[in-house]
Each structure stands twice: as structure tokens, then as C-alpha cells.
Design an enzyme around this catalytic site. Structure first.
Site: not given
Lengths: 869, 557
Positions: B99, B240, B333, B354
Site C-alpha cells: 500500500e 490482481d 466484494e 475497477e
């Protein structure tokens, strides 16, 4: 407090009304489905609009529904239900995957879901169909009107004389409603005839019969004896047997294979017209329908052929009965269907010297007894054509000698089936063109070798080798003699015809090259998915029957004069200031071939990541190369079609077209990385001039031009270096500044260090002093203690002496009672020595305290000194 | 006569939607500054702030380049100053390596590269030096200790002051290992210190080496022993951005090796996880379906596909995902595909970007109005459902639209940015190369801002041209000058041979001897087999002309 705030949540906001209070739509925004259902009792026709308040499509459709409601609210009850609110009944009972959902009820019949476009006119049209699913046909002329429509019509005949309702009428009515459920476009129209005489027009005699009208094929009567007379069955029968001469395409917006499925059937003519379903008459649509009917009217074309032979079934009156005007007479109903199909055959060349070539179109015409409810597809199956070809080749000798400019036809019997006959129409074609075509074809197959030899042939005028352009050399092949009537059966390039509402689907037209600027949204294109080509009806010609007919004809003839349409990006304008020239379909030839410069061309697409990251390299290259002899250009091949031979299958592709040898283009090798040095090497390698030639005047001139270029390049380079130098200076200055800043900082730190050191020293001094005083004091203390000890000893001695004295006194006292006066002064001396003792001990305590303080301060000063250092 | 329909043909209302998105941004941004700064995130229900991923004023860093994309130059300049003064990485905080990289390093790098465009006065050495670049480098250096493992795969968490904590778990998710190359390679190219790119590449290679026999990677791996701890293979959560960075790294660095890795994975993904344009979760060794689930995070995939030219498949998958949005007004989710409903405990929608991101990429490629329709739906949903007085709140449960007290920093960094870009086709980010800037640096003249921006996985754009500006640039320039001299000389005697695409960098980076040679040789043979460069897209088929408004075409087989 933090942890509590973490758990804070908030329930969804309470629902509020979705429609305005003044709206004719009843808005049950708390999802009261039970109430909604009660409301259904109040009106014959009810429209439910199930929405979710957050849904964009619901919000967009809201206006449309209101518009419809304002026009129909006196006849239809409009109820909107919030089917999202999770406390509401609707949400609990219904489970929708999308919003909004529109359900219609005709009394108890329903729900009929509306799945059409969310546009007021379409919704209104559908609601009106639900209101009156059956059209009452009172007279002969109305019947004609009803049947002449391009959409299939189903007519029921019911005599209303004795009983209030003839048997079967309700079923028929329901089937009309039912069809709306299945076929949300409402393409099948239902009508009812009550007059016997009118019914006779379509040979309906018995009350309760149902008739499906077809234009090109024979019409049908519902086979009551085979199928049960139920609403579902009638509807199913009509849907299966209806004729689809021309079809509306209305993609619903979700994922769908509609176009895929339709276009894969074969070449398709897509006609875009603005369409308002509410309008009573559609003149343009009628005209198009007429063309479609003619196109599919195969019977007539055969009737026109000479020596028509009917094999097997002798009574097939459908052939003769169809007359030019479909409005006057209707083809009769027979359980017979005829469906011809065609294939083109090129005869082997028997006379190789002859410059002629025979081409025949072979059509299979079958007359077979078939069941009426079978659906016929007007296409050949493979076996049939095989059989026909066999028969054809056996009789070939009758054809191959035909040398004629007109088309000649003859019919012959099948060798395999007594129920089939074949028609062969042959024509002679000048072989010159044929060989031309075939040579083109070999080039097709090796498009990668590409671009050799073409341009040279006719360098003078429009030399770019469009395959399409070739076609215009081919003389008019009797196009006028080709008739549209029944063409669909006579050609192997049968077109499927489709309509699209340009109010909704103009984007497809734009994709196919329709001009964005026109106000008139009419457009026609033939799309051949298999061949990956499409043709466009010139938008300057108005879209009317004859132009459409010509368009179809031109497509159908063997050597079609139509040119593959190349879509061009209209948004690109030529920018002088762009260093990289943007090429489009229209400017391709001019920029690449006509210009006298070397051209480096990049094929790219904006979406391709590998292309976009090269932009800066091409810009640099364009700035580097002399613009008077080099063009760096690029073409977005997603928006610009190119002739086949210039297409590429990967992006980016880089081609170099050397000056004066434009046809010898070379491709930048794919395994080299695209960077500035490599591109330069590539250009250098391929633009090399032959250096061995003796230097003439021209060469000298060239040389001077080249050197001129070199000079200007060097000047530019110098300019660049200058700016680089200035940048370096700047950076230098900056560094200098930073350095001096750092120096100053260092100095400052040094100074700080010094002062700190000084401080440290003074502190050291201080601490030494303190230590000294401490030692001194300690010494003093010890001395004191010693003295004290001495004193104590002294006093002890004194005490001892005292005691001795006392004993002495006591002994003396005993002996000498008279000597009492001497004792008192001695006692006062003793109290004095005790006072002295106390004051001394307090002094030592104070001294000790002071010492600890001193150590503390020294320590703190030390540590602070360290930190600042 | 007939009025236009509401659905298709959305081109006109684009700008008013764009302005709505702008208003959404400021509603959230101003409340963050007012109530939450200098904390990482705003808590929209309680109107206060909290630290979540460290203590870096994360939302501010993340939102910085969005400000510029919205055209707010003055605020951009103000924030740059605030960050220079206020942000300190010398703090005793346990931070997520992943992150911190994507949000902090990525955010600072992109702000650094955009700062000249934003009118910030830059130093003479820009883009090869600058205060924001130094901050990014400092932050990245704090992450380097995490990469010191036997495998080269990094720990998931690092203490910014003390390095990896003793007793730190060695289990890291795949994305947490393979999501560095974009930021780290950019850092290396700009600063000249190869260490960043090297550790990122080493980690990528370690993952590649540990893929299963059928070519898949799992969800979590032990970075010490290289054993897969979670063996679910898919394209969503936990994996991802690994795939994303293989593609984006290949584009940014013109690197065939990274692309060949991706293409191999892509094959396996298609073979084992793709069903009816959905992508499921499978066991990484056996390929059997383990979860028939669509995850909100997977929705980046169509966008990625469009970058490499697989537009048809991208559109088909996008349309699947869009149906889920239509059902709930957001993407849960987890969405159970056969049941057509949310999965227990995974019903939330934290305003993730996304699907919108994919819509933006696909809109570039197809101009399909359906994509604008998704944008419209997203604007309506987010405004109607999650807007509160203090900002925009995470949707805790899509079934009833209950809200949670959180506004993730990616809402301003990504969701808003992609929405805005979807509705603003003329934004400088969409520059197709017709505009550019020329900057003179001490390393020579440099062409910048010519488009082709690569978004990192937190939507921070990186200008690929900037990577060619510093250090190595000079060498190339001399070569070019030599060639130009050749160009103007009359006699062209030399033969020119073109350099093949290098396998890594320019070959000057240190090679790790142990893992490469045999492996690489095999790959090279593979890439030779295909006739075209791996770094290219297929051109679009004829039927793509008509593949709009939901129409999809089957491949001709």
C-alpha cells in the site's frame, strides 16, 4: 473514542418520492406491492413501473414514462413501485436483476413485460397494442390495408351473430395478447374479421378460422386438426411461420449476439431510417417494403422465365397468381412451398485461346409437398446444390459454347429427384477482366509481401491500387437488364434485409461511415461479415426505392461495381504544426505515395498501450529529420480503413517508403526494439542513395541541398547544445547555490560546534571547580569531624574527669562535707559542649545535599551538550 | 419530429456529468481537509479523521494528481508545499509495503512528474531531481528492508523506522510481491539508482519461478520457503495487480520478458478459469473450480485486456460485470455467479474504481455509449446511496445500502479520477501524441507529456517518456548524433544492424546468476516461434465496427 467510531454505521436513507406529486403516475415509493395489486381492479389496463431510486436507467426512463402517462392516463393506470426499498413488500416478493422493469396487464392477463427501447414513443405504441391487441377489420379496403403492411398479419374470422361471443374468439384475443409477451417488438399484427364476405377474400369460410398472411410465400391457415386451438399454439404457429422479408433490429443494450447471429447468415442490407412508431403512415418505410417484397418475390421471376417446367406438382397456381400489384390479389393458400436457391458456376475453359468465359447461375427450384407448419429458409442446402451441380455438368455441353453478351437461361431436370428442376442462366464474360480478378486474388493471399508492382502500372493518375477501384474498369454488365424482382432467389449473394431506427441506433451507421454532419439520418449499407467488407449507398443520393434497388442490384451482379467502403476518421484535421503528420484514409495516398519525400509511417491505435508509449520517440524522430525530405507520419487504423494490401494485423507497425521507390516499402523488423537510434539506422539503411554514380550537375545540386540540410541540422543541434549548456549552467548555479548553502550550513554548524565546545569547556571548568569545592568541603568536613572527634574525646575525658571528680567529690564529700561550693561551675561547662555538637551535624547534612545537586547539573549539561553537537 | 431516445447517443450530456463528478470530488476533498487532515482518511459518518495505512495524510497524497486532472493548478501547488513540510517517513509505524508503494511512492512520483505541467517551479534537474522525487525515494528506501529475504520476495509489512519487525509473518499475497515494477523502475530511471528496479524484478521472477505446472499462481506465499500458503488462483483479490504490472511494466519498459510472462499466464487463465466470459477461482495445481465467484476487484481485467488489444473479450466480460452493477447499484466484494447474489460477509462496496477504470479504457478503444451509461449509473448510485454531509461513505452492505464510517483514499485517487476521465475525452491524460512538451535538462533535450500515461494500480499516471530523460539519455544522444552525421555524409558505407530487444533494462543492471540462463533461453525460443513482436496489439477485426451497444461477436471458428 476511536474504537467506538469504527463501529458507526448508518442505515440506508429513507425512500422519498420518485415522481413529482403532480405526475399522473402513482408513485408507491415505499414499495407497497399489495396496494399496487389492489389498484389493478380499478383499471382495464395497468402499467407497472418497477424502479430502484439509485438506478440511472430508472431515472432516465422516468421522464419517458411520465410523457406516456400524460397522454394515456385517462385509459391506462400508471403505477410506479420502488422495488428496491428493503422494507417494502415489492423487494421482499420480487427479485429483479435489473431496473426498471415495466409490466403491463390487460384485465387479468399479464404480466406482459415491455422489453423495448426506453423511449416514450415506443412505450406508448406498446401500451396501445396492449389496449387493443386485435384490430377490427370491417371492410375489404381495411383488409387490404391490413395485409399490405410489411409486418406479418394474422386474421381471425369470427361471426358474431347468434351467441354473444363466437367460440374461439376469446382464445384468439388472448393469443394476440400472448404474442406481445413473446414478441415485444409487436411485429405480428392481429386482426379480426366478422363479415363473411370480407373473410372470403382470404378464402376463410368457417367462423373460427385463423389466417396468416404471407407475401412471398403462400399464406397459411391455422391447422386446427393438427394443433389444439389454444392461445399459446396460435401464437407459436404465427411466430414460426411468419415471413421475415425485412426485419427490425433493435438491440436492447445488454450483452447480445443479435447482430452476430443475423449477420452470420450472410450479407445483410442495413437500412437506417428515422422511425416514429406512433405515426400512422410511413411513406419511406412503405417504399422500402415494396423493394423488399419485389426482391423476395421469386415466383414472379420464374413465371417470367421462358419454358417454365412444372415437374411433379401440376397444380401450383401460386406461380401465376402473383401479379405485380400485391394489393389487388392475394396468393392462395396451399400447403405447398417453393424455395429456389442459387449458386454461381464458372465453366471450365474449353477454349483457352478464346477471350471469353462462361459463367452460369444455377438455381434449384423445388416443388415439394411439405407440411404447412414447417418453416422454410430460402437457402440451398449443400446436398441440393451438389445434386444440381452433378446434373448440370452432365448437360454442360449445352452451355459451354454459349458466346453471348446477354444472359440466356434454360431449365433442365434433376437426375436425382423428379420433384426438382434447375434453371441455369449463363452469360459470357470477357476473359481479360476475369484474369485480372484472379491476379488480384493472388495478391490478396499474400498481403504481407505487399505493395510490389502495383503502383508502377499507372503511376500517372490515381495509381493507388485499390482493389475496389479496379472494378470501375469493368464495363456495365447489363445492370439495367437485371431486374430486382425475385433477385433474392436468382443470386448466390442473397441479401437479408434489416431496418434500424436511426433515432436509436445511428451509431451503427456512423461506424459504417455515415456522415456525422447530415441532419437527415437516412443511410443504407451492405455488410458482409464473412468477407469483412461493407458497401455504402452514396449518402448524396436520397434513400428512395429506386436507389435502393440499384444498390441491391449492383451488389448482386457477378462483377459488382460496388467499392468496398473505407471508413475515414472525420475528426482529424491537418495541422501544420504537428511534427508527426496524421494520415487518414483520404489523405493516405497523397501523403504516402504522391509526396516526393521519404515517408516513415506508423500504424497505431490509441488504445494500444504499446503504441502510445512510443509517441515521444516518433516526435523526437520527426524533429530530428529534415522536414523537406522526410515525413514522419502515422495512421490510426481503428478509425481509418485502408485498402487490403496496406492493412496490417499487428500494432504498432512501422513502414518506410523510400522516396522514388514508394512501391518498395520496407517494414521495421519486429524483433528490434523501437528506439531512436534503431529507427535512424533503419532509415539510413533503406534510404541509401547509390553513391557510385558519377557526379553530374544534378548530383552536385543534390549534394548542396543535402549539405544545406546538414548545416541547418547542425545549427539546430548547436541551438540545442546552447540550451543544454544553459540548462547545465542553471543546474550548475543551482548546485552552486546548494553548495554555498551547504557550506553556510556547515559553517553554521561549525560555529555551533565551537560554541558548544566552549560551553562544554566552561561546563567542564565549572564541574572541576565544583569538584574542587566538593573536595575542599569534604576535606573541611573531615577536619570538622576530626575536630568533633577531638571535642568528643575531650568531652569524654572531661566526663571521665567529671565522673572521677564526682567520685572524688563524693568521696571527698563524704569526707569533707564542708567543701560544697566547688561543684557548680563544672556542670555549666558540660551543657556548653552538647550545644556545639548539634550545630555541627546539621552542617554536614547540608553539605551532602549540595554535592548531589552539583552532580545532577553536571550531568544534564553534559547530555544537552551531546545533543547539540 | 421524433425526439432522441434517452439511452444511446449520450455524447451531449457528457460535460454536465463531468461537472457533477467535479462537484463530487470537492464535496469529499473539502471535507477531508476540514475534518480529517492530517490523518490518512476521512470518516464521513462521524466527520473526523483516522490513520489507516500509516500516518502520511494519505488521502491528500492520493488526491494530488486528481486535482491537476480536474485542472485545479493552484490547489495542486499548495498541497505540494504542504506535503514537503508536513510528511515525515521517519516514524515508528508498521506500514504495508504494497500500500505504501502504490499510494505514497506512486502518488509522489506522479505528482513529481506532473508538477511542471501544474505550474510548480521546478529545479533545473527536473525531472531527474526534485523535492517530491526525493520524498518518493525516501519512502521507497524505507520499504527496501522488506525485500531482504532468501527468495527476494518481500515481506508484507515493514516498520518505517526499524525495518522488518522480528517475528513478522513471512506470508505475503501475490500482488504484494509483484506490484512494484512500475514505481520502482521509474524511480531507478529517474534517480539513476538501479536498486529499486532490481528488487522489483527479482520479486517478479521469484513468482514466475514458483508458478504451478499448469501455469497458475496462488493467493499467498511464504517468502522464506516459497511454499504456497493459499492456493486459490484467479485474477482478483490478492493477485490482481501482479498481472496488471506485468503488462504495464512491459509497456513502460518495452520489456518482452515481462510480456511473455503475462501471455503465458493469460493462456492458463483462459484455459482454467474462464467460463462464459466470467473468470472463476480455481485450485492452482489442479485447475478445479474452488469458488464460482466474481470479485469486485476483478473488474480491472477488461481494462487491462484493452491495453493489449483484446478488446472483444474485454467488452464481453465488461458487459457481464455491468449486469451485477445493475442488480445492486455497485459491485459487491464477492458475487456468487450461479446463485446470482452476494456472498455472506462480502456484501460491501467501498466505492471501488475497477469497473469504472475498465470503462474508461474501453471507451478509448470503442467509443461505445454503453460505457458512458455505466458512468452515468455510477454517478447516480454513488450520489444517491453513499453521499453524506461529510463526504462519501463506504457501502457496508449492498443488499440494503447500509453505510460504513469510512472513505478510502482510493475514492478520490481512482474512482473520481476515472469517472472524470470517462466524461472528459479532451483531458490531457488522453493526449494521443498530438501535443507534447520539450524540456531541456542537464542530460539533454527531452520530449515529455506526449501521452501514453501508464496508470499505476492506484491510478497515478506515469509519463513513459520521462523514463528516457535521465542518466542513460546522454549515451543514446551521442549515438544519435553519430548517426545523423552519417545521414548527411554523401557516402553511406556502413551497414547498420539493429539492436534486438534487450531482455532486461539495457543490460547494465546486475544479473542474478543463479536463476536465469537456462530458463531464459527457453523463453527466448518461445518468443522466436511467434512471428510477431510480443510488444504489439492485434488490429481490430471487421466486426468490431458493429460491436457497440451490447452487441458482441463470436470468433469465426
Amino acid at each position: 473514542s476511536c474504537s467506538r467510531a469504527k463501529d458507526v454505521t448508518m442505515p440506508a436513507k429513507l425512500p422519498v418520492s420518485f415522481f413529482s406529486p403532480s405526475s399522473p403516475v402513482i408513485d408507491l415509493f415505499r414499495g407497497q406491492l399489495d396496494y399496487a395489486e389492489q389498484l389493478r381492479q380499478d383499471s382495464e389496463i395497468v402499467l407497472y413501473f418497477f424502479y430502484a431510486p439509485w438506478c440511472g436507467q430508472s431515472i432516465a426512463a422516468r421522464e419517458e414514462i411520465e410523457r406516456v402517462a400524460s397522454r394515456l392516463s385517462d385509459q391506462v393506470l400508471f403505477v410506479a413501485v420502488n422495488c428496491w426499498w428493503n422494507q417494502g413488500k415489492c423487494r421482499k416478493q420480487k427479485h429483479f436483476f435489473y431496473f426498471p422493469v415495466i409490466h403491463l396487464y390487460h384485465r387479468s392477463f399479464g404480466p406482459i413485460e415491455y422489453k423495448g427501447p426506453m423511449s416514450a414513443v415506443y412505450i406508448e405504441k406498446f401500451v396501445r397494442r396492449v389496449m387493443t391487441p386485435l384490430l377490427y377489420i370491417s371492410s375489404r379496403s381495411k383488409l387490404l390495408d391490413f395485409l399490405s403492411n410489411y409486418e406479418p398479419g394474422v386474421v381471425g374470422f369470427f361471426e358474431f351473430n347468434a351467441s354473444p361471443q363466437p367460440p374461439g374468439y376469446l382464445t384468439f384475443f388472448t393469443s394476440a395478447l400472448h404474442s406481445l409477451k413473446k414478441d415485444y417488438l409487436g411485429t405480428i399484427r392481429f386482426g379480426v374479421v366478422t363479415d363473411k364476405r370480407v373473410a372470403e377474400e382470404i378464402s376463410l369460410v368457417h367462423s373460427g378460422s385463423v389466417y396468416l398472411h404471407r407475401h412471398a410465400n403462400t399464406s397459411l391457415i391455422y391447422p386446427k386438426d393438427i394443433m389444439n386451438f389454444t392461445a399459446e399454439n396460435i401464437c407459436k404457429w404465427a411466430l414460426e411461420n411468419r415471413e421475415m422479408l425485412i426485419r427490425w433490429l433493435r438491440p436492447h443494450g445488454g450483452k447480445s449476439l443479435l447482430l452476430n447471429n443475423e449477420l452470420k447468415k450472410g450479407p445483410a442490407l442495413l437500412i437506417f431510417i428515422p422511425y416514429n412508431p406512433l405515426e400512422e403512415i410511413h411513406p419511406l418505410l412503405d417504399e422500402i417494403t415494396k423493394v423488399a417484397l419485389e426482391y423476395h418475390k421469386c415466383n414472379k421471376s420464374q413465371a417470367a422465365e421462358p419454358d417454365l417446367q412444372h415437374v411433379g406438382d401440376s397444380d401450383s397456381p401460386a406461380f401465376d397468381s402473383s401479379v405485380t400489384d400485391a394489393h389487388l390479389k392475394f396468393s392462395e393458400t396451399f400447403p405447398i412451398a417453393k424455395y429456389p436457391c442459387c449458386n454461381t458456376v464458372v465453366l471450365p475453359q474449353w477454349h483457352s485461346i478464346s477471350r471469353t468465359h462462361n459463367v452460369c447461375e444455377l438455381c434449384v427450384n423445388q416443388t415439394l409437398g411439405v407440411k404447412p407448419n414447417k418453416v422454410h429458409v430460402p437457402r440451398c442446402n449443400f446436398l441440393e446444390i451438389e445434386a444440381a451441380l452433378d446434373s448440370f455438368y452432365l448437360q454442360e455441353h449445352t452451355f459451354f459454347q454459349v458466346i453471348s453478351n446477354t444472359i440466356e437461361c434454360s431449365n433442365f431436370l434433376s437426375f436425382y429427384s423428379p420433384f426438382s428442376y434447375y434453371t441455369a442462366c449463363c452469360r459470357t464474360v470477357n476473359r481479360h477482366f476475369l484474369s485480372f480478378i484472379s491476379s488480384e486474388k493472388t495478391i490478396f493471399q499474400t498481403p504481407k509481401v505487399a505493395f510490389s508492382s502495383h503502383g508502377k502500372k499507372d503511376n500517372t493518375q490515381f495509381s493507388i491500387p485499390h482493389i475496389e477501384d479496379r472494378n470501375c474498369f469493368i464495363p456495365d454488365l447489363n445492370i439495367s437488364s437485371t431486374n430486382i424482382t425475385g433477385l433474392s432467389c436468382r443470386t448466390n449473394k442473397t441479401l437479408n434485409l434489416y431496418l434500424l431506427d436511426s433515432n436509436l441506433f445511428w451509431i451503427y451507421a456512423e461506424r459504417l461511415g455515415a456522415s456525422r454532419s447530415t441532419h437527415l439520418k437516412e443511410f443504407a449499407a451492405i455488410v458482409d461479415l464473412k468477407e469483412e467488407v461493407h458497401y455504402v449507398l452514396d449518402q448524396n443520393e436520397s434513400l428512395v426505392g429506386p436507389t435502393l434497388e440499384n444498390f441491391i442490384k449492383n451488389f448482386s451482379v457477378l462483377y459488382s461495381p460496388l467499392k468496398r467502403h473505407l471508413v475515414d476518421d472525420p475528426s482529424v484535421h491537418f495541422h501544420e504544426e504537428h511534427v508527426v503528420t496524421e494520415v487518414t484514409t483520404n489523405t493516405f495516398h497523397e501523403t504516402v505515395f504522391l509526396s516526393a519525400k521519404n515517408v516513415l509511417l506508423l500504424y497505431y491505435a490509441q488504445w494500444c498501450g504499446f503504441c502510445a508509449s512510443l509517441n515521444h520517440i516518433f516526435i523526437q524522430l520527426a524533429r530530428l529529420l529534415p522536414p523537406d525530405s522526410f515525413t514522419v507520419a502515422r495512421i490510426d487504423v481503428t478509425r481509418n480503413d485502408l485498402p487490403w494490401e496496406f492493412m496490417t494485423d499487428r500494432l504498432p507497425t512501422i513502414l518506410f517508403f523510400p522516396r522514388q521507390r514508394k512501391e518498395q516499402s520496407v517494414k521495421f523488423p519486429e524483433d528490434s526494439s523501437v528506439n531512436l537510434p534503431n529507427l535512424l539506422k533503419f532509415i539510413l539503411h533503406h534510404s541509401s542513395l547509390s553513391s557510385s554514380e558519377p557526379c553530374t550537375k544534378e548530383c552536385l545540386h543534390k549534394e548542396s541541398v543535402l549539405q544545406q540540410g546538414h548545416i541547418s541540422h547542425l545549427e539546430r543541434e548547436i541551438q540545442k547544445l546552447r540550451s543544454e549548456i544553459s540548462a547545465l549552467h542553471q543546474a550548475h548555479d543551482q548546485l552552486e547555490a546548494q553548495l554555498s548553502e551547504a557550506r553556510r550550513e556547515e559553517q553554521r554548524l561549525q560555529q555551533q560546534k565551537h560554541t558548544l565546545e566552549k560551553q562544554h569547556k566552561t561546563l567542564q571548568l565549572h564541574s572541576d571547580q565544583l569538584q574542587a569545592t566538593y573536595d575542599q568541603k569534604n576535606q573541611e568536613l573531615l577536619e570538622m569531624a576530626e575536630k568533633l572527634q577531638e571535642l568528643a574525646d575531650a568531652s569524654e575525658n572531661l566526663l571521665k574527669e567529671n565522673a572521677l571528680l564526682r567520685i572524688l567529690v563524693a568521696s571527698r564529700g563524704g569526707k569533707l562535707q564542708s567543701k560544697d561550693d566547688i561543684k557548680e561551675p563544672l556542670q555549666s561547662e558540660q551543657t556548653l559542649s552538647e550545644d556545639n555538637d548539634i550545630s555541627l551535624s546539621t552542617a554536614t547534612a547540608a553539605l551532602a545535599e549540595k554535592r548531589i545537586d552539583n552532580i545532577d547539573t553536571i550531568e544534564t549539561e553534559h547530555s544537552s551538550g551531546n545533543r547539540t553537537e | 419530429a421524433v425526439r432522441g431516445p434517452p439511452g444511446p447517443g449520450l455524447s451531449a450530456p457528457c460535460l454536465c456529468r463531468r461537472e457533477r463528478v467535479r462537484a463530487m470530488f470537492y464535496h469529499a476533498y473539502e471535507h477531508y481537509l476540514e475534518s480529517a487532515f492530517p490523518y490518512d482518511e476521512l470518516r464521513p459518518l462521524t466527520c473526523d479523521g483516522q490513520d489507516t495505512w500509516g500516518s502520511f495524510s494519505l488521502t491528500l497524497i492520493d488526491a494530488l494528481d486528481t486535482l491537476l486532472i480536474l485542472g485545479n493548478v493552484s490547489e495542486f501547488q499548495r498541497v505540494v508545499n504542504v506535503l514537503q513540510e508536513g510528511v515525515d517517513f521517519d516514524i515508528d509505524v508498521n506500514a504495508s509495503v504494497f500500500e505504501t508503494n502504490i499510494r505514497v511512492v506512486g502518488g509522489l512520483l506522479s505528482a513529481h512528474l506532473l508538477s511542471r505541467k501544474a505550474g510548480v517551479e521546478v529545479e533545473a534537474g527536473w525531472p531527474c531531481s526534485g523535492p517530491l522525487l526525493r520524498m518518493a525515494e525516501e519512502a521507497a528506501r524505507k520499504l527496501l528492508p522488506a525485500f531482504q529475504t532468501p527468495t527476494g520476495m518481500p515481506y508484507g509489512t515493514v516498520n518505517l523506522l526499524h525495518g522488518v519487525n522480528p517475528g513478522e509473518t513471512p506470508v505475503t499475497c501475490t500482488a504484494g510481491i509483484g506490484t512494484f515494477i512500475v514505481e520502482f523502475a521509474t524511480l531507478s530511471h529517474l534517480t539513476g539508482d538501479p536498486v529499486f528496479e532490481d528488487v522489483a524484478r527479482k520479486a517478479l521472477k521469484a513468482l514466475w519461478k514458483n508458478r504451478s505446472d499448469i501455469g497458475l499462481v496462488g493467493n499467498h506465499i511464504d517468502v522464506i520457503t516459497a511454499k504456497w500458503v493459499a492456493q486459490d488462483a484467479g485474477i482478483g483479490a490478492g493477485v490482481d495487480s501482479y498481472f496488471e504490472y506485468l503488462v504495464k511494466g512491459a509497456i513502460l519498459l518495452q520489456d518482452e520478458e515481462l510480456m511473455s510472462m503475462f501471455l503465458e499466464y493469460n493462456k492458463a487463465i483462459k484455459n482454467y478459469t474462464k467460463f462464459d466470459d466470467w473468470y472463476l477461482w480455481v485450485q492452482m495445481y489442479k485447475g478445479t473450480v474452488s469458488m464460482p465467484v466474481f470479485q469486485s476487484l476483478e473488474a480491472y481485467w477488461p481494462g487491462l485486456q484493452s491495453l493489449i488489444g483484446d478488446v472483444d473479450n474485454a467488452m464481453r466480460t465488461f458487459l457481464n460485470y455491468y449486469t451485477v452493477w445493475k442488480q445492486f447499484g455497485g459491485l459487491p466484494e464477492f458475487y456468487n455467479i450461479p446463485q446470482g447474489y452476494t456472498v455472506d460477509k462480502r456484501e460491501g462496496y467501498p466505492l471501488r474504481p475497477e469497473l469504472i477504470e475498465s470503462a474508461m479504457y474501453l471507451y478509448r478503444a470503442t467509443r461505445d455509449p454503453t460505457l458512458l451509461e455505466l458512468g452515468r449509473d455510477a454517478v447516480e448510485s454513488i450520489e444517491k446511496i453513499s453521499k453524506v454531509d461529510c463526504g462519501f461513505a463506504t457501502i457496508k452492505d449492498l443488499r440494503d445500502h447500509r453505510l460504513d464510517n469510512r472513505m478510502e483514499s482510493f475514492f478520490l485517487a481512482e474512482t473520481i479520477k476515472y469517472l472524470y476521465l470517462l466524461f472528459d475525452p479532451d483531458n490531457f491524460i488522453h493526449n494521443d501524441g498530438s501535443d507534447f512538451d520539450v524540456v531541456v535538462t542537464p542530460y539533454g533535450e527531452c520530449v515529455l507529456d506526449a501521452g501514453g500515461y501508464i496508470f499505476n494500480t492506484e491510478a497515478h499516471p506515469i509519463d513513459p517518456a520521462a523514463l528516457h530523460c535521465c542518466r542513460k539519455h546522454k549515451q543514446e544522444q551521442w549515438e544519435v548524433q553519430d548517426l545523423m552525421r552519417e545521414f548527411y555524409s554523401r557516402k553511406k558505407s556502413k551497414k547498420f544492424t539493429l539492436k534486438r530487444i534487450p531482455d532486461r533494462g539495457e543490460g547494465e543492471n546486475a544479473k542474478d546468476p543463479e536463476d536465469s540462463s537456462s530458463d531464459k533461453a527457453g523463453e527466448k525460443r518461445n518468443s522466436k516461434k511467434s512471428s510477431h513482436s510480443l510488444l504489439s496489439c492485434p488490429s481490430q477485426s471487421f466486426n468490431s465496427k458493429l460491436a457497440v451497444l451490447g452487441q458482441v461477436f463470436l470468433e469465426n471458428t
